[in-house]
Write a protein that holds these residues in place. Structure first.
Motif, mmCIF file in Angstrom:
data_model
loop_
_atom_site.group_PDB
_atom_site.id
_atom_site.type_symbol
_atom_site.label_atom_id
_atom_site.label_comp_id
_atom_site.label_asym_id
_atom_site.label_seq_id
_atom_site.Cartn_x
_atom_site.Cartn_y
_atom_site.Cartn_z
ATOM 1 N N ASP A 24 40.747 9.390 48.195
ATOM 2 C CA ASP A 24 39.619 8.623 48.714
ATOM 3 C C ASP A 24 38.509 9.540 49.224
ATOM 4 O OD1 ASP A 24 38.275 6.307 49.288
ATOM 5 O OD2 ASP A 24 39.279 5.958 51.198
ATOM 6 N N GLY A 25 37.267 9.083 49.086
ATOM 7 C CA GLY A 25 36.135 9.784 49.677
ATOM 8 C C GLY A 25 35.207 10.468 48.701
ATOM 9 N N ASN A 26 35.386 10.252 47.401
ATOM 10 C CA ASN A 26 34.512 10.905 46.418
ATOM 11 C C ASN A 26 33.052 10.486 46.583
ATOM 12 O OD1 ASN A 26 36.612 12.307 45.028
ATOM 13 N ND2 ASN A 26 37.138 10.436 43.927
ATOM 14 N N THR A 193 43.399 10.508 51.879
ATOM 15 C CA THR A 193 42.275 11.287 52.403
ATOM 16 C C THR A 193 41.169 10.363 52.897
ATOM 17 O OG1 THR A 193 41.285 11.422 50.187
ATOM 18 C CG2 THR A 193 42.790 13.186 50.826
ATOM 19 N N SER A 194 40.179 10.938 53.542
ATOM 20 C CA SER A 194 38.915 10.308 53.971
ATOM 21 C C SER A 194 38.984 9.587 55.303
ATOM 22 C CB SER A 194 38.368 9.342 52.910
ATOM 23 O OG SER A 194 38.908 8.049 53.052
ATOM 24 N N TYR A 209 60.425 4.092 52.370
ATOM 25 C CA TYR A 209 60.933 5.186 53.195
ATOM 26 C C TYR A 209 60.089 6.455 53.077
ATOM 27 C CZ TYR A 209 65.162 2.889 54.805
ATOM 28 O OH TYR A 209 66.045 2.050 55.442
ATOM 29 N N ALA A 210 58.865 6.309 52.603
ATOM 30 C CA ALA A 210 57.996 7.480 52.459
ATOM 31 C C ALA A 210 57.447 7.922 53.815
ATOM 32 C CB ALA A 210 56.841 7.155 51.518
ATOM 33 N N GLU A 211 57.215 9.216 53.935
ATOM 34 C CA GLU A 211 56.529 9.775 55.105
ATOM 35 C C GLU A 211 55.025 9.642 54.873
ATOM 36 O OE1 GLU A 211 58.044 10.917 57.842
ATOM 37 O OE2 GLU A 211 59.998 10.432 56.961
ATOM 38 N N LEU A 212 54.300 9.102 55.854
ATOM 39 C CA LEU A 212 52.880 8.794 55.695
ATOM 40 C C LEU A 212 52.007 9.858 56.346
ATOM 41 C CD1 LEU A 212 52.940 4.963 56.479
ATOM 42 C CD2 LEU A 212 53.475 6.138 54.336
ATOM 43 N N PHE A 213 50.978 10.286 55.612
ATOM 44 C CA PHE A 213 50.036 11.281 56.113
ATOM 45 C C PHE A 213 48.618 10.795 55.840
ATOM 46 C CE2 PHE A 213 53.924 13.542 55.382
ATOM 47 C CZ PHE A 213 53.977 14.514 56.363
ATOM 48 N N PHE A 214 47.821 10.680 56.903
ATOM 49 C CA PHE A 214 46.418 10.285 56.777
ATOM 50 C C PHE A 214 45.564 11.446 57.288
ATOM 51 C CE2 PHE A 214 48.873 6.416 57.249
ATOM 52 C CZ PHE A 214 48.370 5.603 56.252
ATOM 53 N N ASP A 215 44.592 11.857 56.484
ATOM 54 C CA ASP A 215 43.764 13.011 56.850
ATOM 55 C C ASP A 215 42.293 12.660 56.704
ATOM 56 O OD1 ASP A 215 42.459 15.788 56.576
ATOM 57 O OD2 ASP A 215 44.541 16.280 57.039
ATOM 58 N N ASN A 216 41.461 13.188 57.579
ATOM 59 C CA ASN A 216 40.029 12.888 57.557
ATOM 60 C C ASN A 216 39.282 13.581 56.420
ATOM 61 O OD1 ASN A 216 40.050 11.208 59.841
ATOM 62 N ND2 ASN A 216 39.909 12.956 61.232
ATOM 63 N N TRP A 219 38.368 13.660 49.583
ATOM 64 C CA TRP A 219 39.149 14.176 48.462
ATOM 65 C C TRP A 219 38.515 15.388 47.759
ATOM 66 C CZ3 TRP A 219 43.715 14.821 46.724
ATOM 67 C CH2 TRP A 219 43.913 15.234 45.394
ATOM 68 N N PRO A 220 37.211 15.442 47.511
ATOM 69 C CA PRO A 220 36.660 16.622 46.836
ATOM 70 C C PRO A 220 36.834 17.928 47.622
ATOM 71 C CG PRO A 220 35.152 14.786 46.631
ATOM 72 C CD PRO A 220 36.199 14.372 47.633
ATOM 73 N N ASP A 221 37.153 17.827 48.907
ATOM 74 C CA ASP A 221 37.403 19.019 49.724
ATOM 75 C C ASP A 221 38.896 19.296 49.899
ATOM 76 O OD1 ASP A 221 34.680 19.563 50.189
ATOM 77 O OD2 ASP A 221 34.615 18.108 51.822
ATOM 78 N N PHE A 222 39.740 18.469 49.309
ATOM 79 C CA PHE A 222 41.187 18.586 49.468
ATOM 80 C C PHE A 222 41.695 19.654 48.500
ATOM 81 C CE2 PHE A 222 45.626 17.499 48.936
ATOM 82 C CZ PHE A 222 46.019 17.012 50.171
ATOM 83 N N ASP A 223 41.957 20.853 49.030
ATOM 84 C CA ASP A 223 42.361 21.963 48.174
ATOM 85 C C ASP A 223 43.825 22.329 48.385
ATOM 86 O OD1 ASP A 223 42.339 23.160 50.664
ATOM 87 O OD2 ASP A 223 40.655 24.501 50.232
ATOM 88 N N SER A 224 44.263 23.408 47.762
ATOM 89 C CA SER A 224 45.660 23.836 47.853
ATOM 90 C C SER A 224 46.068 24.152 49.283
ATOM 91 C CB SER A 224 45.887 25.065 46.961
ATOM 92 O OG SER A 224 45.724 24.732 45.599
#
Length: 258
Positions: A24-26, A193-194, A209-216, A219-224
């Motif tokens: 998300d966030g493009n 993302t976003s 049963y997934a572990e959830l991760f939300f990050d600000n 996506w275009p800045d989401f690198d390795s």
């Protein structure tokens, strides 16, 4: 040991088998830079290439990317057209590399809404990678989890009506084998993302049963580096699946003593 895990200081035994990402966030990334929204999607494709390669190198078994939802058809016509054009370009450009990298490619979702030429490109790549044994790259396209579940219900009902299945035989495994993600490992890790704090109709059954991760981060800045950061955080979580911490410790000890 996996040399890539060593490089990133990751324990291969504590990595997820299956990761799902809402990319998300493009559009917002492009708008912040006074660029057309489609520019953000172009940049996002670069991240798809980077994260796919990283996951493959780390030995992660499956990566499911939410590329375009059922609801996204409501977006402005020029943006939808641009995204579909980008999809054509990506599949043509990456076809050879995906095959050579031993990636198994799959698209889930409602293909009926896609143009015939895009369906042809997808089916051709799926066919040419079906025997590959590396990363399962699953792209959710024209996808909605609620409709996926309904499709699975219809498949199960048809099997019952055709006397291929008894009602008493229906269980979680039977149902999962009717989902679009049939054959993939259980979803261990969800990333969005976003900064949005919702799952947006993505892999609802699989998220149990997934572990959830939300990050600000957009996506275009989401690198390795960001992906590895989240994988390290994942490795620190205790996944109990209904058990106590003491039971998990005992199970781990027993496995080590074998």
């Amino acid at each position: 040991m996996n040399s890539y895990c060593d490089k990133w200081n990751l324990n291969p035994l504590k990595l997820p088998r299956h990761v799902g990402i809402v990319m998300d966030g493009n559009g917002r990334w492009a708008t912040k830079r006074m660029l057309p929204r489609i520019s953000g999607h172009h940049k996002g494709v670069e991240r798809v290439q980077e994260i796919t390669e990283l996951c493959g190198n780390l030995g992660i078994e499956a990566l499911t990317l939410f590329a375009f939802s059922d609801e996204n058809w409501r977006r402005p016509e020029d943006e939808v057209g641009g995204i579909m054009g980008l999809l054509r370009w990506y599949i043509r450009k990456e076809h050879k590399r995906i095959v050579e990298k031993n990636v198994q490619f799959r698209v889930i979702g409602d293909r009926a809404k896609l143009s015939p030429d895009i369906i042809g490109l997808i089916e051709n790549l799926e066919k040419n990678t079906e025997k590959n044994t590396g990363l399962h790259l699953c792209v959710a396209l024209s996808y909605g989890a609620q409709r996926e579940i309904l499709r699975a219900v219809h498949k199960v009902i048809n099997k019952v009506q055709n006397s291929e299945l008894n009602i008493d035989e229906i269980d979680e495994k039977i149902f999962e084998d009717s989902l679009d993600t049939q054959g993939l490992p259980p979803l261990d890790m969800f990333i969005r993302t976003s900064g949005e704090l919702r799952v947006s109709n993505f892999l609802l059954w699989q998220l149990a049963y997934a572990e959830l991760f939300f990050d600000n981060i957009l996506w275009p800045d989401f690198d390795s580096l960001k992906m590895v950061e989240l994988l390290q955080m994942y490795s620190l979580r205790e996944r109990r699946f209904g058990r106590t911490s003491e039971q998990l410790a005992e199970k781990t000890l027993n496995m080590a003593l074998r």
